[in-house]
Design a protein around this motif. Structure first.
Motif, PDB file in Angstrom:
ATOM      1  N   HIS A 232       0.851  -1.187   0.000  1.00  0.00           N
ATOM      2  CA  HIS A 232       0.000   0.000   0.000  1.00  0.00           C
ATOM      3  C   HIS A 232       0.891   1.243   0.000  1.00  0.00           C
ATOM      4  O   HIS A 232       1.852   1.321   0.772  1.00  0.00           O
ATOM      5  N   PRO A 233       0.592   2.230  -0.850  1.00  0.00           N
ATOM      6  CA  PRO A 233       1.460   3.403  -0.953  1.00  0.00           C
ATOM      7  C   PRO A 233       1.612   4.190   0.351  1.00  0.00           C
ATOM      8  O   PRO A 233       2.711   4.668   0.658  1.00  0.00           O
ATOM      9  N   ALA A 234       0.553   4.325   1.140  1.00  0.00           N
ATOM     10  CA  ALA A 234       0.672   5.062   2.404  1.00  0.00           C
ATOM     11  C   ALA A 234       1.620   4.340   3.357  1.00  0.00           C
ATOM     12  O   ALA A 234       2.402   4.970   4.074  1.00  0.00           O
ATOM     13  N   GLN A 235       1.555   3.018   3.351  1.00  0.00           N
ATOM     14  CA  GLN A 235       2.444   2.243   4.206  1.00  0.00           C
ATOM     15  C   GLN A 235       3.891   2.374   3.736  1.00  0.00           C
ATOM     16  O   GLN A 235       4.813   2.497   4.543  1.00  0.00           O
ATOM     17  N   LEU A 236       4.102   2.369   2.423  1.00  0.00           N
ATOM     18  CA  LEU A 236       5.435   2.567   1.862  1.00  0.00           C
ATOM     19  C   LEU A 236       6.027   3.885   2.338  1.00  0.00           C
ATOM     20  O   LEU A 236       7.161   3.932   2.836  1.00  0.00           O
ATOM     21  N   VAL A 237       5.266   4.940   2.209  1.00  0.00           N
ATOM     22  CA  VAL A 237       5.731   6.270   2.622  1.00  0.00           C
ATOM     23  C   VAL A 237       6.037   6.298   4.118  1.00  0.00           C
ATOM     24  O   VAL A 237       7.048   6.842   4.550  1.00  0.00           O
ATOM     25  N   GLU A 238       5.174   5.665   4.892  1.00  0.00           N
ATOM     26  CA  GLU A 238       5.358   5.659   6.346  1.00  0.00           C
ATOM     27  C   GLU A 238       6.632   4.925   6.758  1.00  0.00           C
ATOM     28  O   GLU A 238       7.443   5.452   7.523  1.00  0.00           O
TER      29      GLU A 238
END
Length: 159
Positions: A140-146
């Motif tokens: 998931h992109p938000a998880q990647l960024v986090e």
């Protein structure tokens, strides 16, 4: 799916305890082929680029596959007048990965990460290199960024 090699990137992802899916495939010759092998759209396949800010000062820039770095936007964001991309030998030395396999996960140095804003504004998972040719991890992109503590900013333009 071919055999998945043991890479520093995949070990780093496993140590994070997050949800991701590994894909492994043979050689590909284009973004479209890579996306098809991963069951994704080209914009979901991320390119990880190494950028040099100064002597011994690098960062990772995550770019959707259908985009390219906008050098003026990136320079403005970083407040610098000059940026460059290292040659393949320097990139390998500062990341531990050869071109085409570079990822922030498991890199020899935890350089800062900038993620283009479109990575988190589009639907669906994103796929990032897994540290070997033909190996990727989708998450998931938000998880990647986090997990990468990435700065999200508009730093790309259409190809």
């Amino acid at each position: 799916m071919t055999d998945v090699p043991d890479t520093p990137a995949l070990r780093a992802l496993a140590a994070l305890g997050i949800d991701y899916e590994v894909t492994a495939h043979g050689p590909v010759r284009s973004l479209e082929e890579a996306a098809a092998e991963r069951g994704l759209d080209p914009h979901q396949v991320l390119k990880t680029l190494v950028v040099r800010r100064g002597d011994g000062d690098f960062l990772f820039v995550l770019v959707p596959g259908d985009r390219q770095i906008s050098w003026p936007k990136l320079r403005e964001h970083l407040g610098v007048s000059r940026l460059s991309m290292p040659d393949k030998d320097v990139a390998r030395d500062v990341t531990g990965y050869e071109r085409g396999t570079i990822t922030p996960f498991g890199a020899t140095t935890a350089w800062p990460v900038i993620a283009d804003r479109l990575i988190v504004s589009r639907e669906g998972p994103v796929s990032i290199g897994g540290g070997a040719h033909g190996v990727a991890a989708s998450l998931h992109p938000a998880q990647l960024v986090e997990v990468l503590d990435a700065t999200v900013v508009d730093v790309t333009e259409p190809t």
